[in-house]
Design a protein around this motif. Sequence first.
Motif, PDB file in Angstrom:
ATOM      1  N   LEU A   1      13.242 -10.580  14.101  1.00 10.36           N
ATOM      2  CA  LEU A   1      13.198  -9.519  15.106  1.00 10.36           C
ATOM      3  C   LEU A   1      11.833  -9.462  15.787  1.00 10.36           C
ATOM      4  O   LEU A   1      11.733  -9.342  17.009  1.00 10.36           O
ATOM      5  N   ALA A   2      10.773  -9.536  15.007  1.00  4.46           N
ATOM      6  CA  ALA A   2       9.434  -9.378  15.559  1.00  4.46           C
ATOM      7  C   ALA A   2       8.924 -10.627  16.263  1.00  4.46           C
ATOM      8  O   ALA A   2       8.219 -10.532  17.271  1.00  4.46           O
ATOM      9  N   HIS A   3       9.278 -11.807  15.758  1.00  2.19           N
ATOM     10  CA  HIS A   3       8.651 -13.034  16.248  1.00  2.19           C
ATOM     11  C   HIS A   3       9.607 -14.009  16.919  1.00  2.19           C
ATOM     12  O   HIS A   3       9.170 -15.063  17.399  1.00  2.19           O
ATOM     13  N   GLY A   4      10.886 -13.683  16.941  1.00  3.88           N
ATOM     14  CA  GLY A   4      11.829 -14.532  17.662  1.00  3.88           C
ATOM     15  C   GLY A   4      12.451 -15.608  16.798  1.00  3.88           C
ATOM     16  O   GLY A   4      11.933 -15.979  15.738  1.00  3.88           O
ATOM     17  N   LEU A   5      13.561 -16.150  17.297  1.00  4.75           N
ATOM     18  CA  LEU A   5      14.323 -17.170  16.570  1.00  4.75           C
ATOM     19  C   LEU A   5      13.758 -18.543  16.919  1.00  4.75           C
ATOM     20  O   LEU A   5      14.327 -19.287  17.725  1.00  4.75           O
ATOM     21  N   THR A   6      12.624 -18.908  16.334  1.00  2.00           N
ATOM     22  CA  THR A   6      11.944 -20.151  16.652  1.00  2.00           C
ATOM     23  C   THR A   6      11.623 -20.931  15.379  1.00  2.00           C
ATOM     24  O   THR A   6      11.704 -20.407  14.269  1.00  2.00           O
ATOM     25  N   ALA A   7      11.251 -22.184  15.590  1.00  2.00           N
ATOM     26  CA  ALA A   7      10.848 -23.020  14.457  1.00  2.00           C
ATOM     27  C   ALA A   7       9.603 -22.463  13.790  1.00  2.00           C
ATOM     28  O   ALA A   7       9.450 -22.530  12.564  1.00  2.00           O
ATOM     29  N   ARG A   8       8.708 -21.891  14.577  1.00  2.00           N
ATOM     30  CA  ARG A   8       7.489 -21.298  14.020  1.00  2.00           C
ATOM     31  C   ARG A   8       7.840 -20.152  13.064  1.00  2.00           C
ATOM     32  O   ARG A   8       7.304 -20.064  11.952  1.00  2.00           O
ATOM     33  N   THR A   9       8.728 -19.278  13.489  1.00  2.00           N
ATOM     34  CA  THR A   9       9.137 -18.160  12.633  1.00  2.00           C
ATOM     35  C   THR A   9       9.880 -18.652  11.397  1.00  2.00           C
ATOM     36  O   THR A   9       9.700 -18.134  10.292  1.00  2.00           O
ATOM     37  N   SER A  10      10.730 -19.661  11.591  1.00  2.00           N
ATOM     38  CA  SER A  10      11.477 -20.204  10.457  1.00  2.00           C
ATOM     39  C   SER A  10      10.548 -20.805   9.417  1.00  2.00           C
ATOM     40  O   SER A  10      10.791 -20.709   8.213  1.00  2.00           O
ATOM     41  N   THR A  11       9.466 -21.413   9.880  1.00  2.00           N
ATOM     42  CA  THR A  11       8.471 -21.950   8.960  1.00  2.00           C
ATOM     43  C   THR A  11       7.841 -20.838   8.129  1.00  2.00           C
ATOM     44  O   THR A  11       7.700 -20.948   6.904  1.00  2.00           O
ATOM     45  N   ALA A  12       7.455 -19.763   8.796  1.00  2.00           N
ATOM     46  CA  ALA A  12       6.879 -18.624   8.084  1.00  2.00           C
ATOM     47  C   ALA A  12       7.882 -18.037   7.097  1.00  2.00           C
ATOM     48  O   ALA A  12       7.512 -17.617   5.987  1.00  2.00           O
ATOM     49  N   LEU A  13       9.151 -18.008   7.485  1.00  2.00           N
ATOM     50  CA  LEU A  13      10.178 -17.465   6.595  1.00  2.00           C
ATOM     51  C   LEU A  13      10.325 -18.323   5.344  1.00  2.00           C
ATOM     52  O   LEU A  13      10.449 -17.799   4.228  1.00  2.00           O
ATOM     53  N   LEU A  14      10.296 -19.634   5.502  1.00  2.00           N
ATOM     54  CA  LEU A  14      10.372 -20.521   4.340  1.00  2.00           C
ATOM     55  C   LEU A  14       9.191 -20.294   3.397  1.00  2.00           C
ATOM     56  O   LEU A  14       9.348 -20.228   2.173  1.00  2.00           O
ATOM     57  N   GLY A  15       7.990 -20.176   3.958  1.00  2.00           N
ATOM     58  CA  GLY A  15       6.818 -19.911   3.135  1.00  2.00           C
ATOM     59  C   GLY A  15       6.897 -18.556   2.453  1.00  2.00           C
ATOM     60  O   GLY A  15       6.489 -18.405   1.291  1.00  2.00           O
ATOM     61  N   THR A  16       7.426 -17.551   3.154  1.00  2.00           N
ATOM     62  CA  THR A  16       7.564 -16.216   2.575  1.00  2.00           C
ATOM     63  C   THR A  16       8.531 -16.219   1.403  1.00  2.00           C
ATOM     64  O   THR A  16       8.265 -15.631   0.354  1.00  2.00           O
ATOM     65  N   ILE A  17       9.682 -16.891   1.568  1.00  2.00           N
ATOM     66  CA  ILE A  17      10.665 -16.960   0.487  1.00  2.00           C
ATOM     67  C   ILE A  17      10.083 -17.686  -0.723  1.00  2.00           C
ATOM     68  O   ILE A  17      10.295 -17.287  -1.873  1.00  2.00           O
ATOM     69  N   ALA A  18       9.318 -18.746  -0.465  1.00  2.00           N
ATOM     70  CA  ALA A  18       8.660 -19.447  -1.576  1.00  2.00           C
ATOM     71  C   ALA A  18       7.709 -18.519  -2.310  1.00  2.00           C
ATOM     72  O   ALA A  18       7.653 -18.501  -3.554  1.00  2.00           O
ATOM     73  N   GLY A  19       6.951 -17.716  -1.577  1.00  2.00           N
ATOM     74  CA  GLY A  19       6.051 -16.759  -2.203  1.00  2.00           C
ATOM     75  C   GLY A  19       6.793 -15.696  -2.998  1.00  2.00           C
ATOM     76  O   GLY A  19       6.349 -15.273  -4.073  1.00  2.00           O
ATOM     77  N   ILE A  20       7.947 -15.257  -2.488  1.00  2.00           N
ATOM     78  CA  ILE A  20       8.755 -14.261  -3.198  1.00  2.00           C
ATOM     79  C   ILE A  20       9.255 -14.819  -4.522  1.00  2.00           C
ATOM     80  O   ILE A  20       9.228 -14.145  -5.565  1.00  2.00           O
ATOM     81  N   VAL A  21       9.716 -16.069  -4.501  1.00  2.00           N
ATOM     82  CA  VAL A  21      10.218 -16.698  -5.727  1.00  2.00           C
ATOM     83  C   VAL A  21       9.095 -16.809  -6.763  1.00  2.00           C
ATOM     84  O   VAL A  21       9.285 -16.512  -7.948  1.00  2.00           O
ATOM     85  N   ILE A  22       7.912 -17.248  -6.324  1.00  2.00           N
ATOM     86  CA  ILE A  22       6.769 -17.368  -7.242  1.00  2.00           C
ATOM     87  C   ILE A  22       6.408 -16.005  -7.830  1.00  2.00           C
ATOM     88  O   ILE A  22       6.191 -15.864  -9.040  1.00  2.00           O
ATOM     89  N   THR A  23       6.355 -14.990  -6.976  1.00  2.00           N
ATOM     90  CA  THR A  23       6.017 -13.643  -7.441  1.00  2.00           C
ATOM     91  C   THR A  23       7.042 -13.142  -8.451  1.00  2.00           C
ATOM     92  O   THR A  23       6.687 -12.525  -9.465  1.00  2.00           O
ATOM     93  N   THR A  24       8.322 -13.412  -8.201  1.00  2.00           N
ATOM     94  CA  THR A  24       9.380 -12.958  -9.102  1.00  2.00           C
ATOM     95  C   THR A  24       9.257 -13.600 -10.474  1.00  2.00           C
ATOM     96  O   THR A  24       9.295 -12.921 -11.511  1.00  2.00           O
ATOM     97  N   LEU A  25       9.111 -14.921 -10.504  1.00  2.00           N
ATOM     98  CA  LEU A  25       9.016 -15.625 -11.780  1.00  2.00           C
ATOM     99  C   LEU A  25       7.758 -15.223 -12.548  1.00  2.00           C
ATOM    100  O   LEU A  25       7.801 -14.974 -13.765  1.00  2.00           O
ATOM    101  N   LEU A  26       6.641 -15.143 -11.842  1.00  2.00           N
ATOM    102  CA  LEU A  26       5.387 -14.774 -12.489  1.00  2.00           C
ATOM    103  C   LEU A  26       5.436 -13.326 -12.984  1.00  2.00           C
ATOM    104  O   LEU A  26       4.938 -13.004 -14.072  1.00  2.00           O
TER     105      LEU A  26
END
Length: 424
Positions: free
Chosen positions: A230-255
Amino acid sequence: MGAGHSHAPRSLTRRQRSSRRRAVWAMLCILVPLGLAAVLGMILLWPSGSQAGGGASGDAAFGGSDFLRGQVVAADLSDCQPQDPMPADGCARVEVQVGERTGSLYLPPEAVAAGVEAGDAVRVIDLSEDPDLFADDPQLAAEDPGAFGVTTDFVFVDYDRTVPLGLLAALYALVVVAVAGWRGLRALIGLGLAFGIMLGFMLPALVAGHPPLLVALIASTVIMYLVLYLAHGLTARTSTALLGTIAGIVITTLLGAWMTDWSNLAGVYSEDAYVLDSLASIDPRGLIMCGMVIAGLGVLNDVTITQASAVWELRESSPALGPRGVFARAMRIGRDHIASTVYTIAFAYAGAALATLLLITVLDRSLIDALTMGDIAVEVARTLVGSIGLVLAIPMTTAIAVLISFATQAPEEAPGEAPAEATA
């Protein structure tokens, strides 16, 4: 078209177009299933009305009574005794008007310290509508009607801050839209949807007894999809940030799950936690893990979108740089962000826990003892776990952004032109 000044996407070779398509499809093959899985998980774990309504109506501390809004008509501070931290007969007698009825109550010292005068809005409980409120101890109610700030008319609950906080929120929205424009408005809409998911799904699902970690993962993932796109648009740049965010969420959850178990965090240290434990069958340890995941979402989202943007800007401004050069320069930006974020998280906690830290100073307890005890240990673990997930998300996001930016942008694109960003 002049020599040496080609325009995307017509200038792309067949190999470059194929590489771009593969990069976009690779992101879609990861993000679409993840998004669908999160939505499906939300549907499967969505609590029914009977599951989510397991608590008492009203406020648990007052027998489920409803709060009423009133207005201070007059305040008599002559009874206030500042030298006595908790006078038996209250601290100040206040006349309040609730609807058509006028009555009196006693304000506790902390309420008087906040300042009271005619016209102030307050929240009260009408004892005439709930005469059995103190039925468990009628002798106390008869002998000391000022106990707990009570009279036979009303019970003081708190000041009504709806208007000042509402106006402050409106000012915040105006400032964001004025400075950030439509993107700021979309971010505010995303924030509203995020709180809608938390209030409509996550909290009721926790009350219903669903696994806290799974609920936190699903809610966090759906929230990040919504707010980022919503904030940054449906772009490859945003999708990249989303992938990194999900990876961070998974790490935070396991840790977080590992640290909660290893350090024997019980989860029930405050009065609110005890009340919650008596009203709903929520695993307090799972609640700590859930809090660790949710607490880091905002900062995690901030650093991943910043890193993705840094990579794209470097790629566009310095087309001669190879992947290693872009990664190295972007990580220099990321390291600065890590350093400032460390301060941000630490100071945010220190500000929120200032009273607790002051109590530690007054009691002259050692810092190590204080930081490893009870609710403070929970906050320390939450801060450290979230910070580790955040720090590790920066190099992961940067690496993903470098791979995708080089795959979705042609080397011929001029630095001064706005390249055609692939959507994903």
